[in-house]
Design an enzyme around this catalytic site. Structure first.
Site, short mmCIF file in Angstrom:
data_model
loop_
_atom_site.label_atom_id
_atom_site.label_comp_id
_atom_site.label_asym_id
_atom_site.label_seq_id
_atom_site.Cartn_x
_atom_site.Cartn_y
_atom_site.Cartn_z
N CYS B 131 55.33 -5.87 71.87
CA CYS B 131 55.94 -4.76 72.61
C CYS B 131 56.08 -3.48 71.78
CB CYS B 131 57.31 -5.17 73.15
SG CYS B 131 58.35 -6.04 71.96
N HIS B 251 62.70 -0.10 74.25
CA HIS B 251 62.59 0.06 72.80
C HIS B 251 62.42 1.54 72.47
CE1 HIS B 251 62.43 -4.16 72.41
NE2 HIS B 251 61.19 -4.34 72.02
#
Lengths: 349, 349
Positions: B131, B251
């Protein structure tokens, strides 16, 4: 010879940092003859316990500083600009925890572990650096001294208490609202006086203090300029990205740095820092030992870990630096400066 | 010609990413003939709504992949190692969202905005990158292409959902416990299988995945190695510090990078990125516009802002990159790979 006890004033006594200053004076058993607590007119009248005494907070005025030896200021830049010179005029030495005088060439900007000697040049006011700067220079100074330092790139993970008690309250309120399935109330962060406000609970805000024309925030430029001044390295390459995260207390920093010397290994830096003043080395990956803000809260040290050599640059390293922003980042560094002033006999004029 | 509808399997259908994969297949109106939902024996029997259908989740077995055209795996590395080859044997093309095959030289590691062409070399399995890597290369690729790229230093601010739904539950439980004045219950983070566990609520943990011998974590090394592979730049200098913060989704990354070309200004990069695929530029300091994880949650794009030139390095820049780790970081990138496979006619063998 130093006096037995000093008349100490705390300006901004009811704020987040003021509270920690009073607590730190107690914990350090600071040699106090009389403690004067000062604040804005709004907070005057508040009663604060100091050891066995109950002290009534008074409104800070020029006359408040008559007979004061040491005045610790943490009530915002405009209060310092107005009253610090008044305190000095009346014979006090001021330790100022705002940005008002930090970059003034006549004002020493001091972290005792790094440049205590600069106190000798003081003209009445000593500036306490920005919280995020202090912990970084504490960790970098032993490295600079032994191996030289060329370049620093830092990304911060800063606690909400750096924006004051109201901001901490806002974070907890927002957190509660979100857990209750409500819309979070947004009013203060990232910067109380700025145009827009954003949720901090379960979020990260890449803005601390206002933006400058170069695209960096004022907080980021404080880290750049203050680091150069404290370390006496105008030529040092420094860049910062400052980010607020939903934590009440304890700033963390991911620091990349390049040293002058070749052939240095991570182990050398670990040995060096473990024996350096103000630093606790927490660095054992095998046992998952590394600094975390939640462990640093309430402690005066700077915690360093995750020291490792860069994968490409022979002289590059990474480390993770954590400290309590209200203590080493503010209250403790200010009281520590006051202790250094006594030790070096720099109070009486 | 591509078929009208494909037989698609989602392996790990009851997990945090599996759930988003199903959601993304719906949102993208993916051409599905039959959707098969697979999981461990423990979660088999769960009923999941897909459009107007109710699909019963079945235990994933080698035979489950008979007749499947595309299998999206997100059930952990060991499941992928065991079952992905079985799926391929039965004629399926596998898009694997675990680290099992990412560094295998025979397996393309693909972010469609960056290296869609690599899909042409697939031998049945395509790996979906980590990710934190995906969103960074989406932002770096247009820059590399136009100006060249020499060096990257990244510090991450990663959401808890990257560690799974149980970890998110742990964060919310700890938050509630702390607000209620209780000791937080600590059991999963930073790494479920590791020796020690730490509080994530109101804290920051500088460990994601397990430590390697070089002092970097496996997550950090994923960012280093995967970036080089995806961008076809084994010579690129990359270093990462990966940190978990108390956020459920999204994130963030503070990225410093150096380009080859001289004379480039921040404005050039802003213009370039605003016109690049998969990127939304959110960069207006005057209006306090910058990406934040709370705004990115639920969206498929990569958000870039705070682009500014380094103060010292002529070729150095900083930026702030945010994306939903469950979408572009996982489910959406996997579905996007499947869409590219159809577009490039790489499914039928």
């Amino acid at each position: 010879m130093a006096k037995i006890g000093y008349n100490v004033a705390v300006v901004g006594a009811t704020g987040a940092v003021g509270e920690q200053m009073i607590q730190t004076l107690i914990e350090r058993d600071f040699p106090i003859n009389k403690l004067t607590l000062l604040s804005s007119a709004r907070s005057a009248g508040t009663v604060i316990k100091f050891k066995d005494e109950e002290i009534i907070v008074e409104e800070a005025k020029p006359e408040s500083f008559e007979g004061i030896d040491i005045a610790l200021f943490s009530a915002g830049g405009s209060v310092s600009k107005l009253l610090a010179p008044e305190a000095v005029k009346r014979g006090a030495v001021v330790v100022d925890n705002t940005s008002a005088f930090r970059m003034d060439p006549n004002t020493p900007l001091v972290v005792p572990e790094v440049n205590e000697e600069d106190l000798k040049n003081h003209k009445g006011i000593i500036a306490n650096p920005n919280c995020s700067t202090i912990q970084m220079v504490v960790a970098l100074e032993p490295i600079r001294k032994k191996y030289g330092l060329k370049k620093v790139i830092v990304s911060t993970y800063q606690a909400v208490s750096g924006a004051g008690s109201q901001a901490v309250e806002e974070m907890y309120n927002q957190t509660k609202e979100i857990l209750d399935g409500k819309e979070p109330t947004v009013a203060i962060l990232p910067v109380k006086g700025d145009k827009k406000h954003y949720q901090i609970a379960f979020n990260a805000i890449p803005q601390i203090d206002v933006f400058q024309d170069n695209g960096f925030t004022y907080e980021e430029m404080k880290m750049v300029n203050e680091t150069k001044k404290i370390m006496h390295m105008p030529e040092l390459k420094v860049a910062a990205t400052c980010v607020r995260i939903p934590i009440s207390r304890g700033h963390s920093e991911s620091v990349y740095f390049e040293i002058d010397e070749n052939g240095v290994e991570a182990g050398d830096l670990k040995n060096l820092l473990s024996a350096s003043p103000g630093i606790v080395l927490e660095d054992n990956p095998n046992e998952q030992v590394y600094p975390m803000p939640n462990n640093a809260a309430g402690l005066r040290d700077t915690f360093v870990g995750r020291i490792r050599k860069d994968l490409d640059e022979e002289n590059g390293f990474h480390m993770w630096v954590v400290s309590d922003n209200l203590l080493k980042g503010a209250a403790w560094n200010s009281v520590q400066i006051a202790e250094s002033l006594i030790k070096l006999d720099l109070l009486s004029k």
